[in-house]
Write a protein that holds these residues in place. Structure first.
Motif, short mmCIF file in Angstrom:
data_model
loop_
_atom_site.label_atom_id
_atom_site.label_comp_id
_atom_site.label_asym_id
_atom_site.label_seq_id
_atom_site.Cartn_x
_atom_site.Cartn_y
_atom_site.Cartn_z
N ARG A 386 40.48 47.14 40.59
CA ARG A 386 40.56 46.20 41.79
C ARG A 386 39.56 46.20 42.81
NH1 ARG A 386 46.29 47.79 41.20
NH2 ARG A 386 45.94 49.06 42.71
N ARG A 387 39.32 47.67 43.04
CA ARG A 387 38.29 47.86 44.11
C ARG A 387 36.80 47.31 43.55
NH1 ARG A 387 37.66 53.41 47.40
NH2 ARG A 387 35.67 53.12 48.67
N LEU A 388 36.49 47.63 42.39
CA LEU A 388 35.46 47.20 41.93
C LEU A 388 35.36 45.73 41.49
CD1 LEU A 388 32.66 48.15 40.47
CD2 LEU A 388 33.85 48.36 38.28
N GLY A 389 36.33 45.15 41.27
CA GLY A 389 36.47 43.71 41.17
C GLY A 389 36.41 43.10 42.51
N ARG A 390 36.97 43.33 43.52
CA ARG A 390 36.77 42.85 45.02
C ARG A 390 35.13 43.06 45.26
NH1 ARG A 390 41.55 45.99 46.10
NH2 ARG A 390 40.39 47.41 47.11
N THR A 391 34.52 44.05 44.98
CA THR A 391 33.17 44.01 45.17
C THR A 391 32.30 43.11 44.78
OG1 THR A 391 33.27 46.59 45.71
CG2 THR A 391 31.08 45.54 45.31
N LEU A 392 32.68 42.84 43.29
CA LEU A 392 31.92 41.97 42.26
C LEU A 392 32.35 40.32 43.00
CD1 LEU A 392 32.42 43.43 38.97
CD2 LEU A 392 30.46 43.48 40.37
N LEU A 393 33.37 40.09 43.35
CA LEU A 393 34.07 39.07 43.89
C LEU A 393 33.15 38.59 45.15
CD1 LEU A 393 35.54 36.27 43.32
CD2 LEU A 393 37.59 37.67 44.30
N ARG A 394 33.23 39.60 46.10
CA ARG A 394 32.30 39.44 47.22
C ARG A 394 30.97 39.12 47.18
NH1 ARG A 394 32.86 44.37 48.87
NH2 ARG A 394 34.86 44.06 49.42
N THR A 505 39.88 39.40 39.04
CA THR A 505 40.30 39.73 40.39
C THR A 505 40.50 38.44 41.23
OG1 THR A 505 38.65 41.87 40.27
CG2 THR A 505 39.46 40.83 42.42
N LEU A 506 39.86 37.58 41.10
CA LEU A 506 40.31 36.23 41.89
C LEU A 506 41.54 35.85 41.49
CD1 LEU A 506 39.35 33.92 43.74
CD2 LEU A 506 38.20 32.76 41.82
N VAL A 507 41.70 35.74 40.26
CA VAL A 507 43.05 35.09 39.75
C VAL A 507 44.20 36.16 40.06
CG1 VAL A 507 44.30 34.56 37.69
CG2 VAL A 507 42.13 33.69 37.63
N THR A 508 44.10 37.28 40.00
CA THR A 508 45.32 38.11 40.31
C THR A 508 45.48 38.39 41.63
OG1 THR A 508 43.87 40.11 39.91
CG2 THR A 508 45.08 39.41 38.04
N SER A 509 44.49 38.27 42.58
CA SER A 509 44.80 38.61 44.01
C SER A 509 44.99 37.31 44.80
CB SER A 509 43.41 39.09 44.41
OG SER A 509 42.03 38.46 44.48
N ARG A 510 44.30 36.13 44.33
CA ARG A 510 44.45 35.02 44.97
C ARG A 510 45.19 33.64 44.40
NH1 ARG A 510 43.56 36.95 49.70
NH2 ARG A 510 41.62 38.04 50.13
N PHE A 511 45.23 33.72 43.10
CA PHE A 511 45.70 32.70 42.24
C PHE A 511 46.80 33.22 41.27
CE2 PHE A 511 42.00 30.61 43.82
CZ PHE A 511 42.34 29.47 44.27
N ARG A 512 47.97 33.66 42.00
CA ARG A 512 48.86 34.81 41.21
C ARG A 512 49.92 33.81 40.31
NH1 ARG A 512 48.84 36.87 46.17
NH2 ARG A 512 47.92 38.96 46.55
N GLY A 513 49.92 32.83 40.55
CA GLY A 513 50.36 31.74 39.62
C GLY A 513 49.91 31.35 38.40
#
Length: 680
Positions: A386-394, A505-513
């Motif tokens: 999750r931490r690495l994914g947030r960095t990549l998404l940023r 990361t985007l899907v699991t953190s912002r579009f959980r549906g």
């Protein structure tokens, strides 16, 4: 007395802390290390190897093991290029030349000297052999007429005695400066007693009492104050082995010359006999020491026997440090590094750098970002992903926000439902405040700064957090990524993984549906979780089985009939394999017509299921370009040919655009043909 005791207590209070890691040291920052480890893992390295590689390379402001190893190599090169081994011979020759010159001057000045005696003395001086050792031997019975010449000649014997002793006992050369005959006799007695003590210990006798008696009588010769006979042997054997390596490094001519000169040590060969016996006992007691090695020293600065032995001990220390820093042996770890030795050779700053790396390694293991799996392998935890994914998404967000037509919306669909998460307020936010989090932040900040909270707190802008919302639109997403060997061969392996992790990361953190499925396809296709895909190593089997990948994606779409299907395909090659009815793979290159037909048939199924399709074409293969263009036209999809560094931007943007107009509006064009851009 009380004043004195207070002064002693106060001085002791400020001594350096030596009880282990500094308890007051600030916590180490693992963010840079985690990013680097994640990059290496995505490139195919194991987390264990990736962590070791980071410790080896170091960070932006952190020294790594490679830099310390370079300094060790430079230190070794400095020692060998600065020194040579003829220092004692050179000193002896200088003393001999000076003695002969002074004697000739005296013979010329002494008018009362008998002519026959003068002629005989001059003849002896003229006929001296060129060898220093042979000349000293011939002059051992010479009757000196100059008192200065006699002192210079005796200094040769004194020099040799102190040098050969300094080879075995560090510091003795200075201690015996201006020593008396009684001091020299005491030294010879100590060497004989030591040889007898070691011989008794080698025979297996109980030498504890004998060792105590020896130290009581001769302890002044051992400033390191060994606590038992084993510690004494270790110290002596290491230096004796270094002396032997120095001897091995000399030319045969140098060895012969020094051996002959050493017989004149203190004017008697008895000392060399005693030292020879001592060396033999040490060899027998410590055969594992390096008694046969050698090193070439080709500098200009001559070394005496004692100083040269010290240099060879330093070289041995540096070689051991090089092995420890390489961490190349089985079971190696940072705790293996001898920090005292490192500080002695490179300074305290080097030891401090290693302690920092040790703390960093421990922090990585204790932080919950690395864990041991059932098979004993070290793996990245979901927290690390999750931490690495947030960095990549940023990183993706920063790239997209600078593109024409791209939206940098810092809110998750404001018309949607609260996600339960909150974030720090930023200028332009319109979401409602998260009151509980905001007040808590203000209380914590006030208390931390020493303020009183009993009568209320003052809320500052940095305390404010807003509620996050997520859109109601639901999508069923299949990301198909090419895992064939060509992806790794052309440098597309890591960008592909970075893209998958950013989207996940985007899907699991912002579009959980939304329901995201990751499919990797090479010779076969396989549904993968994100940890499996990120840790996937390069495979060498041939085949690009898009047919199998599409079949898995269609199964995923059928399981989510109420969601909007979104199909994203990342590939760098035409389909060259398909799945037969019996489950076997058919492979052929160039692509077989049957492979293309079955791939097109599965894509038609995706279209009938309502999938919005985007192909991400990597590379300039004209055959691939023709194939994906025709496929996209067939299903009314989109083709994107991004640069590698923009692959994540393209995939995320297409996913957001394909989710439908409910979030962004029909007339809000986004990047790469999408409908808009959202980033959290």
């Amino acid at each position: 007395m009380a004043r004195t005791n207070r002064r002693l207590t106060r001085s002791a209070r400020y001594r350096s802390y030596t009880g282990g890691p500094d308890p007051l040291a600030p916590p180490v920052d693992i963010s840079e290390a985690l990013d680097a480890i994640g990059e290496d893992v995505m490139a195919g390295a194991s987390p264990e190897r990736a962590m070791r590689e980071f410790l080896r390379r170091g960070g932006v402001d952190r020294t790594g093991l490679d830099d310390l190893a370079r300094r060790v190599a430079e230190r070794r090169r400095e020692l060998t290029s600065r020194h040579n081994l003829d220092g004692t011979l050179r000193q002896a020759k200088e003393l001999l030349d000076r003695a002969v010159l002074e004697e000739r001057k005296q013979l010329a000045r002494d008018v009362d000297l008998d002519d026959a005696e003068r002629a005989l003395s001059e003849m002896q001086l003229e006929s001296l052999p060129p060898s220093v050792a042979a000349a000293v031997s011939e002059l051992s019975d010479y009757r000196w007429h100059s008192s200065q010449a006699r002192r210079d000649f005796e200094a040769i014997k004194d020099l040799l005695g102190r040098e050969v002793l300094d080879q075995r006992f560090a510091g003795i050369k200075e201690a015996l400066q201006n020593a008396t005959d009684a001091d020299r006799a005491a030294m010879r007695t100590m060497v004989d007693d030591l040889a007898e003590l070691l011989a008794a210990h080698r025979r297996g006798e109980d030498t504890r009492e004998r060792f105590e008696q020896f130290m009581a009588e001769h302890g002044r010769f051992f400033p390191d104050d060994p606590t038992d006979v084993e510690e004494l042997i270790d110290s002596l054997a290491q230096r004796a082995a270094a002396a032997q390596r120095m001897r091995n490094s000399m030319t045969q001519e140098q060895r012969d010359e020094l051996d002959a000169l050493a017989q004149q040590a203190f004017g008697s060969p008895d000392l060399m006999a005693s030292l020879g016996r001592l060396d033999a006992e040490l060899r027998a007691l410590r055969p594992g020491e390096d008694w046969t090695g050698s090193s070439r020293l080709d500098g200009d600065q001559g070394l005496g026997l004692g100083d040269g032995t010290g240099v060879f001990q330093d070289l041995a220390d540096l070689d051991r440090l090089a092995d420890q820093l390489a961490q190349s042996y089985a079971g190696s770890q940072l705790d293996d590094l001898d920090l005292d030795m490192l500080a002695r050779q490179l300074g305290q700053d080097a030891a401090l750098d290693v302690r920092t790396l040790q703390r960093l390694e421990q922090a990585l293991r204790d932080s919950g970002v690395l864990r041991r799996s059932a098979d004993g392998q070290l793996r990245l935890t979901p927290k690390a992903m999750r931490r690495l994914g947030r960095t990549l998404l940023r990183d993706v967000a920063e790239r997209m926000s600078g593109r024409p037509g791209a939206w940098d919306v810092r809110r998750a669909g404001s018309a949607g439902e609260a996600s339960g998460a909150s974030r720090e307020w930023a200028f332009g936010d319109t979401e409602p405040w998260d009151v509980t989090r905001t007040v808590t932040n203000a209380v914590v900040r006030t208390a931390a700064s020493g303020g009183q909270t009993a009568h209320g707190v003052r809320i500052e802008m940095g305390d404010v957090e807003v509620q996050e919302t997520e859109a109601r639109t639901q999508a069923c997403v299949a990301l198909l990524v090419d895992t064939s060997f060509s992806m790794a061969l052309e440098g597309r392996w890591v960008p592909m993984k970075r893209t998958a992790l950013a989207l996940h990361t985007l899907v699991t953190s912002r579009f959980r549906g939304d329901d995201l499925q990751l499919v990797g396809f090479g010779r076969y296709a396989e549904v993968m979780d994100i940890e499996q895909l990120v840790g996937l190593d390069v495979g060498y089997e041939k085949g690009t089985n898009l047919h199998h990948a599409l079949a898995l994606a269609n199964r995923h779409f059928r399981r989510n009939p109420r969601a909007q299907p979104v199909l994203l395909v990342v590939t760098d090659g035409e389909p060259t394999a398909h799945l037969e009815a019996d489950g076997e793979v058919w492979f052929d290159y160039p692509p077989d017509a049957l492979t293309l037909a079955r791939t097109v048939r599965e894509l038609d199924v995706s279209m009938r299921l309502g999938a919005r399709t985007t192909f991400f074409r990597l590379g300039e293969d004209p055959g691939l370009a023709r194939f994906v263009d025709s496929m996209a036209r067939r299903v009314e999809g989109t083709v994107v040919a991004p640069e590698l560094e923009d692959l994540g931007v393209a995939v995320v943007g297409s996913y957001l655009g394909a989710r439908g107009p409910r979030l962004f509006g029909e007339d809000e064009p986004g990047p790469f043909g999408g409908r808009g851009f959202w980033v959290g």
